[in-house]
Design an enzyme around this catalytic site. Structure first.
Site, PDB file in Angstrom:
ATOM      1  N   TYR A  87      45.058  32.047  39.449  1.00 35.27           N
ATOM      2  CA  TYR A  87      44.048  32.883  40.101  1.00 35.27           C
ATOM      3  C   TYR A  87      42.673  32.278  39.864  1.00 35.27           C
ATOM      4  O   TYR A  87      42.461  31.093  40.042  1.00 35.27           O
ATOM      5  CB  TYR A  87      44.197  34.328  39.588  1.00 35.27           C
ATOM      6  CG  TYR A  87      43.345  35.329  40.316  1.00 35.27           C
ATOM      7  CD1 TYR A  87      43.360  35.396  41.715  1.00 35.27           C
ATOM      8  CD2 TYR A  87      42.519  36.205  39.626  1.00 35.27           C
ATOM      9  CE1 TYR A  87      42.566  36.310  42.386  1.00 35.27           C
ATOM     10  CE2 TYR A  87      41.731  37.119  40.288  1.00 35.27           C
ATOM     11  CZ  TYR A  87      41.755  37.163  41.670  1.00 35.27           C
ATOM     12  OH  TYR A  87      40.969  38.065  42.329  1.00 35.27           O
ATOM     13  N   LYS A 136      46.664  37.017  43.734  1.00 38.12           N
ATOM     14  CA  LYS A 136      46.529  38.404  43.293  1.00 38.12           C
ATOM     15  C   LYS A 136      47.904  39.004  42.981  1.00 38.12           C
ATOM     16  O   LYS A 136      48.097  39.677  41.966  1.00 38.12           O
ATOM     17  CB  LYS A 136      45.861  39.210  44.409  1.00 38.12           C
ATOM     18  CG  LYS A 136      44.940  40.297  43.935  1.00 38.12           C
ATOM     19  CD  LYS A 136      43.595  39.730  43.548  1.00 38.12           C
ATOM     20  CE  LYS A 136      42.650  40.809  43.137  1.00 38.12           C
ATOM     21  NZ  LYS A 136      41.326  40.287  42.745  1.00 38.12           N
TER      22      LYS A 136
END
Length: 542
Positions: free
Chosen positions: A92, A165
């Site tokens: 991420y 995510k």
């Protein structure tokens, strides 16, 4: 399981690679397709980690992990469970930013994402159905990539943020990866670099807007709810002109969540509560300057505003705690170009002797004496030594959160903030920051990363079959995270470390589920919310 042979090896949700037993190889038509040695998942993980370590730079490590995910989902998460602190910034933020910028050049299989084109609205439902491939989808993360990571408009490249995510959702909270779906809404792009790139994979026209855009969003929501009626719909990195409008339209009718508006506000407020637990101060006694009044900044303001009202303040009393600063300087009620979200929190020029001088952050901090300074501006280095020392002169423990990311856009470094304030500042950053050693104390720096809260919140909503996400549930999750600070430790962080992510995500999920059930918002009967969370939890084992 009707699929056999190479079809199984090509399916990342079914593939176990060299871990298939002899009996499974016989039964599934895999005899002769794999080396004879049968490995455990631990042996596979050790092998994969050595391959990961051999990769350099970080983007190459990310590409390796994405390819591993596309080959064997269970092994990917088993490995990530073992190295969550190391993998989080690669899967991420911040490395995903590099992946987005170079998406067209390094394109890999898109991790089972659905790509919806505004030019083909008639295909929306079919595209979602194809991407789901018969899976029971419980969580959708959707982006139109107009406001990616403070980087602006990155078109279809932004699908990587939805993918990342969802990987964090599973790694942190244990949501079954077979029940999630990343979605890219390709509404065009205003990024000239992309439009002129012959390798760009999205629609090569400028973004659509207005009624046509909102009609497409409505078509998507209708199709998504029709196909996945018990799913949570998570909005990610939509532009400031659309994000709040979309959230306001759907939040009273479906289970939905905007991470940039609500998630950012939640994590920042949790960090503020952590700081106040350390300084032994109260929220109602704080004065807030928000530097950057876009989607994230206003999400933070609204979340704090809601909490101040819960503390007993009237709307006017609560609003009086905020000062919004954007590119125009302090925002007044007569400032041109105000957004709907900004207008309720602007100030009157009559409040100030010299309103015309309140056009830069240094003057504003000097004149207003804020106790909390929050940065979502993407303007690097703007929290200068002069500004920070000015804050420290007027408040005993200034709370300073430079949250812009990636690294190159941060308003200040944690090390500078600690040193400029003589160790008084209570700091959270938007990117991972190393401990700061100063005058014999090791200051641990909390990361104001939404990943600390949205996985537990989202998983709790899914596990409790929530119909809606209410402010009551949001507040419960915030207090759960903000209460995890070790106030007795010198230099304690205002937020818990990513290394403990799975533990506190579980706690947040349980508290979220309890809140849903307390309000009677669960679709299915749930006697024990804590047990419901435990029963829904997926583990990365064969």
């Amino acid at each position: 399981m009707n699929t056999t042979g190479y079809d199984i090896l090509r399916n990342p949700f079914l593939n176990k690679g060299t871990a298939f037993s002899e009996a499974e190889r016989q039964q599934l038509g895999l005899t002769g397709t794999l080396p004879s040695q049968i490995q455990t998942i631990e042996e596979q993980a050790e092998q994969a980690y050595k391959q990961f370590q051999a990769k350099s730079p970080l983007l190459e490590k990310r590409i390796f992990l994405m390819n591993l995910f596309n080959e064997n989902v269970t092994l990917f998460y088993h490995l990530m469970d073992q190295h969550v602190s190391e993998f989080m910034p690669i899967v991420y933020d911040p490395v995903v930013a590099e992946s987005i910028e170079q998406y067209n050049e390094i394109y890999t299989n898109p991790q089972n994402a659905a790509f919806l084109s505004v030019d083909r609205p008639e295909d929306v439902e079919n595209a979602l159905k194809n991407a789901a491939a018969g899976r029971d989808i419980k969580l959708v993360v959707v982006t139109d990539a107009e406001g990616i990571l403070g980087m602006g408009d990155w078109g279809v490249n932004g699908v990587d943020i939805a993918v990342g995510k969802l990987m964090v959702y599973t790694a942190a909270a244990g949501i079954d990866p077979a029940t999630v779906l990343p979605v890219s809404i390709d509404a065009g792009t205003n990024n000239k670099e992309l439009l002129h790139n012959p390798l760009y994979l999205g629609n090569k026209h400028e973004r659509i807007a207005g009624e046509q855009y909102l009609e497409f969003i409505d078509k998507f929501v209708t199709a998504e709810q029709n196909l996945f009626p018990e799913s949570l719909l998570h909005w990610e990195d939509f532009g400031r002109s659309n994000a709040q409008v979309i959230l306001d339209k759907y939040k009273e009718s479906i289970a939905t969540f905007n991470d940039d508006i609500q998630g950012t506000g939640m994590i920042v407020l949790a960090g503020i509560f952590g700081a106040l637990n350390i300084s032994k101060q109260k929220l109602v006694d704080q004065k807030f300057v928000t530097f950057g009044a876009g989607t994230a900044g206003m999400g933070i303001v609204n979340q704090i505003f809601s909490e101040l009202k819960q503390a007993g303040l009237s709307d006017d009393e609560a609003r009086n705690h905020f000062y919004l600063v954007d590119k125009q300087g302090l925002l007044f009620d007569d400032t041109e170009g105000l957004t709907a979200a900004q207008k309720p929190f602007t100030r009157s020029r009559k409040e100030f002797v010299n309103p015309e001088q309140l056009i830069n952050l240094e003057t504003i901090v000097k004149e207003l004496h804020p106790t909390v300074l929050i940065g979502t501006s993407t303007q690097p280095g703007t929290f200068t030594e002069t500004i920070v020392k000015s804050m420290a002169e007027n408040t005993e423990r200034p709370i300073i959160f430079p949250l812009s990311n990636p690294t190159k856009l941060a308003e200040a470094t944690a090390e500078d903030l600690i040193k400029w304030t003589g160790g008084k500042a209570l700091v959270a950053t938007g990117i991972p920051a190393a401990d700061v050693d100063y005058k014999g104390v090791t200051y641990k720096i909390g990361q104001g990363n939404n990943a600390l809260i949205y996985p537990g919140l989202g998983f709790g909503l899914v596990a409790s079959t929530a119909k809606l996400l209410t402010q009551e549930t949001i507040s419960a999750a915030i207090h759960a995270l903000g209460g995890l600070v070790d106030t007795d430790e010198p230099g304690a962080a205002v937020l818990p470390p990513v290394s403990n992510l799975t533990d506190f995500s579980q706690k947040i999920a349980e508290i979220t589920a309890q809140s849903v059930v307390n309000q009677g918002l669960n679709r299915e009967k749930i006697v024990d919310p804590k047990q419901a969370v435990q029963d829904a939890k997926w583990s990365a084992e064969y």
